[in-house]
Design a protein around this motif. Structure first.
Motif, PDB file in Angstrom:
ATOM      1  N   GLY A  99       6.416   0.047   7.775  1.00  0.00           N
ATOM      2  CA  GLY A  99       6.353   0.934   6.574  1.00  0.00           C
ATOM      3  C   GLY A  99       7.868   1.736   6.479  1.00  0.00           C
ATOM      4  N   GLN A 109       0.908   5.176   1.256  1.00  0.00           N
ATOM      5  CA  GLN A 109       0.032   6.276   1.904  1.00  0.00           C
ATOM      6  C   GLN A 109       0.654   7.657   1.860  1.00  0.00           C
ATOM      7  OE1 GLN A 109      -0.008   5.730   6.285  1.00  0.00           O
ATOM      8  NE2 GLN A 109      -2.088   6.877   6.448  1.00  0.00           N
ATOM      9  N   GLN A 161      -3.461  11.114   4.283  1.00  0.00           N
ATOM     10  CA  GLN A 161      -4.527  10.254   3.348  1.00  0.00           C
ATOM     11  C   GLN A 161      -4.684   8.956   3.958  1.00  0.00           C
ATOM     12  OE1 GLN A 161      -6.483  11.473   0.705  1.00  0.00           O
ATOM     13  NE2 GLN A 161      -5.418  13.474   1.523  1.00  0.00           N
ATOM     14  N   GLY A 162      -5.396   8.061   3.397  1.00  0.00           N
ATOM     15  CA  GLY A 162      -5.447   6.675   3.968  1.00  0.00           C
ATOM     16  C   GLY A 162      -4.697   5.854   2.808  1.00  0.00           C
ATOM     17  N   PRO A 163      -4.245   4.776   3.355  1.00  0.00           N
ATOM     18  CA  PRO A 163      -3.580   3.817   2.469  1.00  0.00           C
ATOM     19  C   PRO A 163      -4.181   3.531   1.071  1.00  0.00           C
ATOM     20  CG  PRO A 163      -3.515   3.010   4.554  1.00  0.00           C
ATOM     21  CD  PRO A 163      -4.427   4.153   4.543  1.00  0.00           C
ATOM     22  N   GLN A 164      -3.417   3.265   0.007  1.00  0.00           N
ATOM     23  CA  GLN A 164      -4.080   3.099  -1.100  1.00  0.00           C
ATOM     24  C   GLN A 164      -3.311   1.780  -1.883  1.00  0.00           C
ATOM     25  OE1 GLN A 164      -6.022   4.998  -3.538  1.00  0.00           O
ATOM     26  NE2 GLN A 164      -6.347   6.422  -1.903  1.00  0.00           N
ATOM     27  N   PHE A 165      -4.185   0.913  -2.236  1.00  0.00           N
ATOM     28  CA  PHE A 165      -3.667  -0.728  -2.628  1.00  0.00           C
ATOM     29  C   PHE A 165      -2.932  -0.483  -3.853  1.00  0.00           C
ATOM     30  CE2 PHE A 165      -3.930  -5.038  -2.652  1.00  0.00           C
ATOM     31  CZ  PHE A 165      -4.023  -5.412  -4.062  1.00  0.00           C
ATOM     32  N   PHE A 199       0.079  -5.260   9.255  1.00  0.00           N
ATOM     33  CA  PHE A 199       0.792  -4.394   8.598  1.00  0.00           C
ATOM     34  C   PHE A 199       2.259  -4.294   9.223  1.00  0.00           C
ATOM     35  CE2 PHE A 199      -1.464  -2.138   5.357  1.00  0.00           C
ATOM     36  CZ  PHE A 199      -2.904  -2.532   5.542  1.00  0.00           C
ATOM     37  N   LEU A 227       3.566   0.720   2.994  1.00  0.00           N
ATOM     38  CA  LEU A 227       3.332  -0.293   3.859  1.00  0.00           C
ATOM     39  C   LEU A 227       3.086  -1.365   3.143  1.00  0.00           C
ATOM     40  CD1 LEU A 227       0.257   2.022   5.455  1.00  0.00           C
ATOM     41  CD2 LEU A 227       2.513   1.142   6.828  1.00  0.00           C
ATOM     42  N   TYR A 243       0.883  -1.142  -0.093  1.00  0.00           N
ATOM     43  CA  TYR A 243      -0.394  -0.057  -0.038  1.00  0.00           C
ATOM     44  C   TYR A 243       0.824   1.127  -0.058  1.00  0.00           C
ATOM     45  CZ  TYR A 243      -3.741  -2.946   1.415  1.00  0.00           C
ATOM     46  OH  TYR A 243      -4.691  -4.221   1.450  1.00  0.00           O
ATOM     47  N   LEU A 286       4.665   7.001   2.502  1.00  0.00           N
ATOM     48  CA  LEU A 286       4.812   5.926   3.489  1.00  0.00           C
ATOM     49  C   LEU A 286       4.437   4.596   2.638  1.00  0.00           C
ATOM     50  CD1 LEU A 286       5.809   4.716   6.274  1.00  0.00           C
ATOM     51  CD2 LEU A 286       3.407   5.201   7.044  1.00  0.00           C
TER      52      LEU A 286
END
Lengths: 116, 113
Positions: A110, A37, A41-45, A107, A90, A35, A88
């Protein structure tokens, strides 16, 4: 029981360079997901690896590639770095290939990538 | 793209009070998970609720899921300063042989002494 580990912790690169990030899954896990991040923001796959194959991919360009090794560890490679790749990164692991499988993704801490 | 949104974006409470965070999402899901993140570090898994469950408890945490409204809530009771963190909901939709988590934008919780 070792958790998910990632290396390096921090990394500074310049635009156009290439980077490789590494991840070791939690003991007993066989699936690794990555992911991105961005700040605030929230994590993005990015993508998920299982049995050394990419199983699913998010909306990221081909500059992002990965690999999973027979010991289930994984690498994330990013080519031709852009300023916007600063984030970041992850890694998360889960168990798919045995019963009971787990939907929970665990997780790592990171890798903070800064692109100058 | 983000699957949904957490509400509120930021929450400040006193120690001992309860904190409630809401999450909305857009598509059908297999399960919904809540995570905590301290100061830009890795995510810590808090609780998973499956699409056929309506409520789940874990210690001071209570999660509800309403699939008809595509929403979930996380309640932290008797909050502590150590609960100060960002909280994310993530939806899991198994597709194409893999499963990915789609995260919301997060709620920043601050618990003051």
């Amino acid at each position: 029981d070792a958790g998910v580990t990632q290396s390096p912790t921090h990394l500074i690169k310049t635009r156009g360079q290439q980077v490789t990030l590494r991840c070791s899954p939690k003991s007993g896990h066989d699936t690794v997901s990555w992911y991105q991040q961005a700040l605030g923001q929230g994590p993005q796959f990015i993508f998920q690896y299982y049995e050394e194959e990419e199983r699913q991919r998010g909306n990221f360009p081909d500059r992002f590639s990965g690999h999973q090794f027979p010991n289930y560890s994984s690498e994330l490679n990013v080519n031709a770095l852009l300023l916007g790749d600063s984030a970041l990164y992850l890694c998360a692991s889960s168990l798919k290939g045995r019963t009971p499988s787990t939907d929970t993704q665990y997780f790592g801490p990171g890798t903070r990538l800064t692109v100058l | 793209s983000q699957q949904g949104e957490e509400d509120p974006q930021a929450l400040s409470i006193q120690e001992g009070e309860n904190a409630t965070m809401n999450c909305s999402y857009k598509t059908s899901i297999n399960n919904l998970q809540w995570y905590r993140q301290n100061s830009g570090r890795g995510l810590v898994h808090l609780i998973l609720i499956r699409s056929n469950e309506r409520e789940k408890h874990s210690g001071r945490l209570r999660v509800t899921l309403d699939t008809s409204k595509k929403s979930s809530s996380l309640l932290i009771t008797a909050s502590r300063a150590a609960d100060t963190a960002s909280y994310f909901c993530a939806t899991d939709r198994t597709a194409g042989g893999g499963n990915k988590l789609t995260f919301g934008t997060g709620t920043q919780l601050k618990v003051e002494l």
